[in-house]
Design a protein around this motif. Structure first.
Motif, PDB file in Angstrom:
ATOM      1  N   UNK A  86      33.615 -79.962-106.013  1.00  0.00           N
ATOM      2  CA  UNK A  86      35.064 -80.103-106.102  1.00  0.00           C
ATOM      3  C   UNK A  86      35.709 -78.725-106.044  1.00  0.00           C
ATOM      4  N   UNK A  87      36.975 -78.704-105.656  1.00  0.00           N
ATOM      5  CA  UNK A  87      37.721 -77.443-105.592  1.00  0.00           C
ATOM      6  C   UNK A  87      37.684 -76.738-106.943  1.00  0.00           C
ATOM      7  N   UNK A  88      37.808 -77.512-108.019  1.00  0.00           N
ATOM      8  CA  UNK A  88      37.594 -76.974-109.365  1.00  0.00           C
ATOM      9  C   UNK A  88      36.305 -77.584-109.913  1.00  0.00           C
ATOM     10  N   UNK A  89      35.284 -76.754-110.029  1.00  0.00           N
ATOM     11  CA  UNK A  89      33.970 -77.247-110.458  1.00  0.00           C
ATOM     12  C   UNK A  89      34.029 -77.845-111.860  1.00  0.00           C
ATOM     13  N   UNK A  90      34.997 -77.387-112.676  1.00  0.00           N
ATOM     14  CA  UNK A  90      35.123 -77.925-114.038  1.00  0.00           C
ATOM     15  C   UNK A  90      35.419 -79.423-114.025  1.00  0.00           C
ATOM     16  N   UNK A  91      36.213 -79.857-113.054  1.00  0.00           N
ATOM     17  CA  UNK A  91      36.520 -81.288-112.954  1.00  0.00           C
ATOM     18  C   UNK A  91      35.274 -82.077-112.553  1.00  0.00           C
ATOM     19  N   UNK A  92      34.463 -81.502-111.673  1.00  0.00           N
ATOM     20  CA  UNK A  92      33.200 -82.137-111.299  1.00  0.00           C
ATOM     21  C   UNK A  92      32.259 -82.207-112.500  1.00  0.00           C
ATOM     22  N   UNK A  93      32.213 -81.132-113.277  1.00  0.00           N
ATOM     23  CA  UNK A  93      31.358 -81.111-114.469  1.00  0.00           C
ATOM     24  C   UNK A  93      31.815 -82.149-115.487  1.00  0.00           C
ATOM     25  N   UNK A  94      33.121 -82.309-115.630  1.00  0.00           N
ATOM     26  CA  UNK A  94      33.664 -83.311-116.543  1.00  0.00           C
ATOM     27  C   UNK A  94      33.287 -84.721-116.103  1.00  0.00           C
ATOM     28  N   UNK A  95      33.327 -84.964-114.786  1.00  0.00           N
ATOM     29  CA  UNK A  95      32.941 -86.267-114.258  1.00  0.00           C
ATOM     30  C   UNK A  95      31.460 -86.540-114.519  1.00  0.00           C
ATOM     31  N   UNK A  96      30.628 -85.527-114.291  1.00  0.00           N
ATOM     32  CA  UNK A  96      29.193 -85.684-114.552  1.00  0.00           C
ATOM     33  C   UNK A  96      28.935 -85.982-116.026  1.00  0.00           C
ATOM     34  N   UNK A  97      29.684 -85.320-116.898  1.00  0.00           N
ATOM     35  CA  UNK A  97      29.533 -85.523-118.337  1.00  0.00           C
ATOM     36  C   UNK A  97      29.892 -86.956-118.746  1.00  0.00           C
TER      37      UNK A  97
END
Length: 277
Positions: free
Chosen positions: A150-161
C-alpha cells in the motif's frame, strides 16, 4: 405476491445490479423485482427500518453503507463480521441477516483461471475495503502466503493485524512490492488506479513481473486497464474485475433464491451495458 429486492447506495444510478437481477428473475420465472434506491448516509437507519417494514426479501448494499449498515441488522455471517462489511442481506422470517459476497465472488471467479490457489504466493495491492474482503476471504479459504502493498505501509500492516485467519503476511511499501514482484505467483490490484477516467495510470511498475505470473485487477471499466495490458504484454495471464462483480451478484442471488444463476448470461448483460467487450 411479487417479491421485492433492492440495492441501496449513494450514488446508485450507475448500478448495473438491477439489469442483472431483473433479467435473472425473468429467466428463472421468479415473480420478483429488483430496484436501485438512493439512500443518503443520514437516512440509512430509516431506510433499513423501512425495508424491513415492507418485508423486503433481500437487498444489496454498496458504497458508502457497507460498514454502517451492520449494527442495523439482526444477524451477521461470521466471515462478514470478520471483514467488517456487508454487501448482501437476506430477510429470513423477518430477521435481516448480513453477508459479504465480495471476497467469495472474487475467489470463485479466480478459481476459473487458477488451480491450487492455496499454494500460490500472493501480492495484494491496496488496503481498502475491497482488499480487506479479498484478503480475509483468501486467508479463510486456506491461501498460505499473502503479502499486502500500500502507499502507506502502516495501513497494510494494520490490515494484516486485523486478519483473524492463519496466514503469512508481510506489509510492504509500493516500491518494496515492485522490487520483489518476481517472487509472486499472483498479483491482485484492488485500488481505483486505472479506472475511467484516469486510465493512463498504474499502481506499481511491472518491470520485475515474471511471465509465469497471473495478474488480476478488480476494475472492469475499462475492460483492460493499462496495468493488465502491460502485464499481458509481458506474458502474464490476466483477469479483469467483471468476474468479481458478476459472481458477487450470483452468490447474492443464490442466497435469496436457492438458485446459482447462469453467470455467463450475467456477464453478457454487463458487457453490453458497458459497450461491448
Amino acid at each position: 405476491m411479487k417479491k421485492l429486492y433492492a440495492v441501496i447506495g449513494d450514488p446508485i444510478a450507475h448500478s448495473m445490479s438491477p439489469l442483472m437481477h431483473n433479467d435473472l428473475f425473468q429467466f428463472y420465472g421468479i415473480d420478483a423485482h429488483y430496484q436501485a434506491l438512493q439512500v443518503k448516509e443520514q437516512a440509512l437507519a430509516d431506510a433499513v427500518r423501512g425495508l424491513k417494514a415492507i418485508n423486503i426479501s433481500g437487498f444489496n448494499i454498496t458504497i458508502p453503507h457497507k460498514v454502517a449498515v451492520m449494527p442495523l441488522l439482526d444477524e451477521i455471517d461470521p466471515l462478514a463480521q470478520a471483514i467488517g462489511a456487508v454487501n448482501t442481506v437476506v430477510n429470513k422470517e423477518g430477521n435481516l441477516i448480513g453477508y459479504n459476497t465480495d471476497g467469495s465472488g472474487y475467489v470463485r471467479g479466480l478459481q476459473n483461471y487458477l488451480a491450487d490457489l492455496q499454494d500460490k504466493k500472493v501480492l495484494i495491492i491496496g488496503a481498502g475495503g475491497a482488499a480487506r474482503a479479498i484478503y480475509f476471504t483468501m486467508a479463510h479459504e486456506g491461501v498460505k502466503h499473502i503479502d499486502l502493498a500500500n502507499r502507506t505501509a502502516e495501513k497494510a500492516a494494520s490490515l494484516a493485524h486485523d486478519c483473524p485467519y492463519d496466514v503469512i503476511t508481510k506489509a510492504l511499501t509500493l516500491s518494496e512490492a515492485e522490487d520483489n514482484l518476481a517472487s509472486y505467483d499472483l498479483i491482485i490490484q484492488t485500488t481505483s488506479i486505472g479506472m475511467v477516467p484516469k486510465t493512463e495510470c498504474e499502481p506499481i511498475s511491472l518491470h520485475n513481473l515474471r511471465e509465469t505470473a497471473f495478474v488480476s485487477d478488480i476494475i472492469y471499466n475499462p475492460f483492460e486497464t493499462l496495468f493488465l495490458k502491460n502485464s499481458r504484454l509481458k506474458g502474464a495471464g490476466t483477469q479483469n474485475g467483471l468476474d468479481m462483480f458478476v459472481l458477487q451478484g450470483a452468490l447474492a442471488f443464490e442466497k435469496w433464491t436457492g438458485i446459482f444463476p447462469d453467470t455467463e448470461r450475467m456477464k453478457k448483460i454487463v458487457e453490453k451495458q458497458l459497450g461491448g467487450a
